[in-house]
Scaffold this active site. Structure first.
Site, short mmCIF file in Angstrom:
data_model
loop_
_atom_site.label_atom_id
_atom_site.label_comp_id
_atom_site.label_asym_id
_atom_site.label_seq_id
_atom_site.Cartn_x
_atom_site.Cartn_y
_atom_site.Cartn_z
N TRP A 201 -9.55 24.29 -52.43
CA TRP A 201 -10.26 23.28 -51.64
C TRP A 201 -11.55 23.88 -51.10
O TRP A 201 -11.58 24.97 -50.54
CB TRP A 201 -9.39 22.67 -50.54
CG TRP A 201 -8.62 23.62 -49.69
CD1 TRP A 201 -9.06 24.75 -49.08
CD2 TRP A 201 -7.24 23.48 -49.31
NE1 TRP A 201 -8.06 25.33 -48.35
CE2 TRP A 201 -6.93 24.57 -48.47
CE3 TRP A 201 -6.25 22.54 -49.57
CZ2 TRP A 201 -5.66 24.75 -47.90
CZ3 TRP A 201 -4.99 22.71 -49.02
CH2 TRP A 201 -4.71 23.80 -48.19
N ASP A 298 -15.79 23.54 -65.51
CA ASP A 298 -15.82 22.45 -64.55
C ASP A 298 -16.59 21.23 -65.04
O ASP A 298 -17.18 21.24 -66.12
CB ASP A 298 -16.40 22.94 -63.22
CG ASP A 298 -15.52 22.56 -62.04
OD1 ASP A 298 -15.16 21.36 -61.95
OD2 ASP A 298 -15.19 23.43 -61.24
#
Length: 655
Positions: A201, A298
C-alpha cells in the site's frame, strides 16, 4: 444487477459469447500472463479466459473485465454512462428545494433505496468459509483443510523480471482502529512463503493511514483479503471514493442490492463478502521489519522498482466449494485495467460535475496516458480564466491530484458539437486556441508513486494545456494564430539537418494540428533543450506550436506508442522549454519525453525497463497455442517492444 457469486458472472459472460475455456495445461508462472496479454490486446479487448488446467486444485479466471461489454455485464448496465446518469439523478433529487410536504414525501422511496444499498453483517458463516485452513481445526463449522498455505493457490507470476508470484486482484479489507470505519482497497501482494506476503500500500492510500494509526497504538493490524464473489467488489475496491465512504455501499448501489458480509474466523474485527471465492486472513505487525518487495511489471507499462513494504502474516485461508481464482495482469496498454479505468471515468464524472466542477461537460482518459498521466476535459466556458479555475479544482480533487498532463477544451466558436473520443477533432480545436507562450501552465505536487519520471519519488511536475476558446482578456494583443496548410516538409527539414534526429512524425500538421513528434538519440547533457532551440529557430517552424521529443528507439510514426512513452517519461516542470521561432512574437513549446539518465540529465533515481515477455515464454506459448482452443494464432505483443527494451539497456550502459 446483483450476481449471487463469481460463478454466476462467469456463466453470464459465457452466455454472451465473452468467455473461452482453456482445458490444456497452462503454467501460472508467466504462461497465463503471456496468453492473456495476447488476448487483451485484440480489438475490443478479446475474450475472458478461464484456465481450467492449472496444476493446482483451482481454475484461474483472467481478462474478466477486459472489454466494454464485460465491464457493463459486471456492473449490470447496458452502457457505462447509465451509472453516471443514475448518480446525477440522485444528486439532483437530493439537492432540489423541498418546500412542501409533498416534495419531502417524494424522498421516502429513495431513502428506502439507500437502506437497501448499505452493507449488512450477517450471523454465522458464509459460503466463502465452507473450507477452512487454520493452524488447528475449529470447534465447529467448515471443513478443515490443514494449515494455511498460500502457495497452494495458483498465484500467477506475470513478467520475467517480477520479484515473484503476485496476487493481482485482491480486495483488501481494513478498519481504522479509532472510529472502526472500513476501507476496501486493491494493492498487489507478493508471495514470499506459505504464510507470508508483502502488503504494497502506497503512503497516499487509506489502508496505509490505518496502518499508521495501528503503529501509534502499537497494535497488530487485522487485514482480510477477499478474492472473487460478485464482480462489483473488485471494481469498487479500485474506485476513487472519498475517505470514510464505504466501498461496499458503492457496490450495493451498483448491484442494487446490499452486500452481505460475514466476520472473519481468525480476525473477527474484519468482515468480508459472504459470497467471495477465497478469503485470506491475517495481520500486519508494525514492529516487524519491512520486506524488500518487487520489482513488478505495472500498469504504466514499466517495472515498478523494488522498495520496502510491510509483511502480511496469514492466519487463515478459507474458500467456498469449487472456487475460481481471479487474476489480472497489467503492462503495456491496452490491458484489462483500461476498462476498469473507463468505468471510473464515466461513473465518477457525475460526482465531479455535481460537487466540485459544475462547468465540466465530459472527461476522457486515453489509454496511452495510463490513467493519471493524461486527462482531457471539456468544460462549458463562460468567462476569462475559467480554465485555470478548473485546473486548480481538478488537481485538488481526490486521486486527480496525481494527474500529470491536463488538457482543457471548451465549446467551439461556431457551436458545433465536439466529442472527446474524436481525438483529431479535439486536437485541432485545442491547438487552434493555444498560444504556447501563455496557455500552458505548470505546477508541482503529489504524483503517483509509480511515476518513474519524477526526480523525487511521489513528487513532481504537472502541466495544464488550456485549449479552450479564449476571451479578449486572455489573448495577447500581438498574437494571431497561424493556421492552414504549412507547405513545409518538416520530416525532411529536420532529419536532413540534425544527425541525432532518427524519425519525425509530421502527420499531425497535415491534419491542421501544429504538433510534431520527434525521435532523438541523445548523446550529451542538455542535448534536447539545445536541439529544441535550434529546431524552433528554423524558417517555417513558427507554424509549429509544440514538439514532443521521444527516445530514438521509439517509432515516432506510431502515435499511440510514442504518446505512451512520452507521457511516462515526462516531468513537465523539469522537461519543458519554450523557445522563440524565426517570427517575432511566436514561440514553440518543446517537451522532453526521452529516458532520463545520470550521465545526460543528472537524474539520480533508477530508471525502470519496459515490460516484455521473455523469449522462452513466447516460444512455449507459440508451440501450445493450437492446443488452447481459443481461436486463430495471435503473436506476442512483446515482439514489437523488444528493440526498445534493449535500447534502454544500451543507454544505461553508457553511464
Amino acid at each position: 444487477m446483483a450476481y449471487k457469486n463469481q460463478q454466476e458472472f462467469i456463466e453470464a459472460i459465457e452466455k454472451a459469447g465473452e468467455l473461452v475455456r482453456v482445458k490444456a495445461y497452462v503454467d501460472p508462472k508467466l504462461e497465463m500472463a503471456e496468453i492473456t496479454d495476447r488476448m487483451s490486446k485484440e480489438p475490443g479487448g478479446g475474450k475472458a479466459i478461464l484456465f481450467e488446467n492449472t496444476g493446482y486444485d483451482f481454475p484461474v479466471l483472467m481478462n474478466a473485465y477486459g472489454s466494454e461489454k464485460r465491464m457493463c455485464l459486471a456492473l449490470g448496465v447496458n452502457e457505462l454512462d447509465d451509472v453516471a446518469r443514475d448518480i446525477e439523478n440522485l444528486f439532483k433529487l437530493l439537492s432540489a428545494p423541498k418546500e412542501g410536504i409533498i416534495e419531502k414525501l417524494k424522498l421516502l422511496p429513495k431513502l428506502g433505496e439507500f437502506a437497501s444499498w448499505m452493507p449488512k453483517v450477517k450471523k454465522g458463516r458464509g459460503a466463502c468459509q465452507e473450507v477452512v485452513y487454520t493452524e488447528k481445526p475449529l470447534p465447529s463449522g467448515g471443513e478443515w483443510g490443514g494449515p494455511p498455505d498460500i502457495t497452494k493457490l495458483p498465484v500467477i507470476t506475470c513478467w520475467p523480471q517480477d520479484g515473484g508470484p503476485f496476487i493481482t486482484l485482491p480486495i483488501i479489507n481494513t478498519k481504522d482502529p479509532n472510529n472502526h470505519i472500513r476501507n476496501v482497497g486493491m494493492y498487489r501482494m507478493q508471495v514470499f512463503g506459505p504464510q507470508l506476503t508483502a502488503m504494497h500500500w502506497h503512503k497516499h492510500k487509506v489502508s496505509a493511514k490505518h496502518f499508521n494509526e495501528y503503529k501509534k497504538l502499537d497494535k497488530k493490524m487485522p487485514v482480510a483479503v477477499a478474492l472473487g464473489g460478485d464482480p462489483v467488489y473488485a471494481y469498487s475496491a479500485t474506485a476513487p471514493l472519498p475517505e470514510n465512504v464505504d466501498e461496499y455501499m458503492l457496490a450495493g448501489f451498483l448491484r442494487k442490492k446490499k452486500v452481505e458480509l460475514v466476520k472473519c474466523i481468525t480476525q473477527p474485527e474484519i468482515e468480508v463478502p459472504a459470497d467471495a471465492d477465497f478469503v485470506i486472513e491475517g495481520y500486519v505487525d508494525p514492529n516487524d521489519e519491512m520486506l524488500w518487495e518487487g520489482p513488478f511489471g505495472d500498469h504504466t507499462g514499466y517495472y515498478s522498482l523494488p522498495d520496502w513494504y510491510p509483511k502480511f502474516h496469514i492466519t487463515a485461508i478459507t474458500h467456498k466449494k469449487n472456487p475460481v481464482y481471479p487474476a489480472t495482469i497489467v503492462g503495456i496498454p491496452p490491458q484489462e485495467d483500461a476498462w476498469l479505468g473507463k468505468a471510473t471515468e464515466r461513473i465518477f464524472l457525475a460526482p465531479i460535475k455535481m460537487t466540485l466542477v459544475p462547468e465540466i461537460e465530459d472527461m476522457e482518459m486515453p489509454v496511452e496516458g495510463v490513467f493519471h498521466n493524461l486527462v482531457i476535459t471539456k468544460i462549458r466556458k463562460d468567462y476569462a480564466g475559467q480554465g485555470q479555475k478548473v485546473m486548480n479544482a481538478m488537481w485538488g480533487a481526490g486521486q486527480m491530484m496525481f494527474n500529470k498532463i491536463l488538457v482543457l477544451v471548451s465549446q467551439t466558436a461556431d457551436g458545433s458539437a465536439l466529442k472527446l473520443g474524436d481525438y483529431k477533432a479535439c486536437a485541432r480545436e485545442i491547438f487552434k486556441n493555444l498560444n504556447p507562450a501563455t496557455d500552458v501552465s505548470f505546477s508541482q505536487g503529489p504524483m503517483d508513486v509509480l511515476d518513474h519520471s519524477c526526480s523525487k519519488m511521489g513528487f513532481g511536475g504537472k502541466m495544464c494545456i488550456d485549449g479552450t476558446l479564449k476571451f479578449e482578456e486572455e489573448t495577447a494583443d500581438d498574437y494571431l494564430p497561424l493556421m492552414g496548410e504549412t507547405g513545409v516538409d518538416f520530416a525532411g527539414l529536420l532529419t536532413g539537418r540534425f544527425r541525432e534526429i532518427t524519425g519525425v512524425n509530421d502527420a499531425l500538421p497535415k491534419e491542421q494540428i501544429p504538433c510534431l513528434v520527434v525521435s532523438v538519440k541523445k548523446d550529451r547533457k542538455g542535448h534536447i533543450k539545445e536541439l529544441h532551440r535550434e529546431v524552433a529557430a528554423l524558417p517555417g517552424m513558427e507554424l509549429i506550436k509544440m514538439i514532443l521529443y521521444v527516445e530514438h528507439t521509439v517509432n515516432a510514426s506510431d502515435l499511440a506508442l510514442a504518446l505512451w512513452r512520452f507521457c511516462n517519461n515526462l516531468d513537465p516542470v523539469r522537461d519543458h522549454l519554450l523557445a522563440p521561432t524565426a517570427k517575432d512574437g511566436y514561440q514553440c513549446m518543446g517537451l522532453d519525453g526521452t529516458i532520463k539518465t545520470k550521465a545526460f540529465d543528472n537524474f539520480q533515481r533508477d530508471w525502470p525497463n519496459i515490460i516484455v515477455a521473455d523469449d522462452a515464454t513466447i516460444k512455449v506459448v507459440d508451440e501450445k497455442w493450437g492446443s488452447l482452443g481459443i481461436g486463430p494464432f495471435i503473436s506476442s505483443p512483446s515482439l514489437k517492444y523488444k528493440n526498445q527494451m534493449y535500447g534502454q539497456a544500451a543507454v544505461a550502459a553508457t553511464e
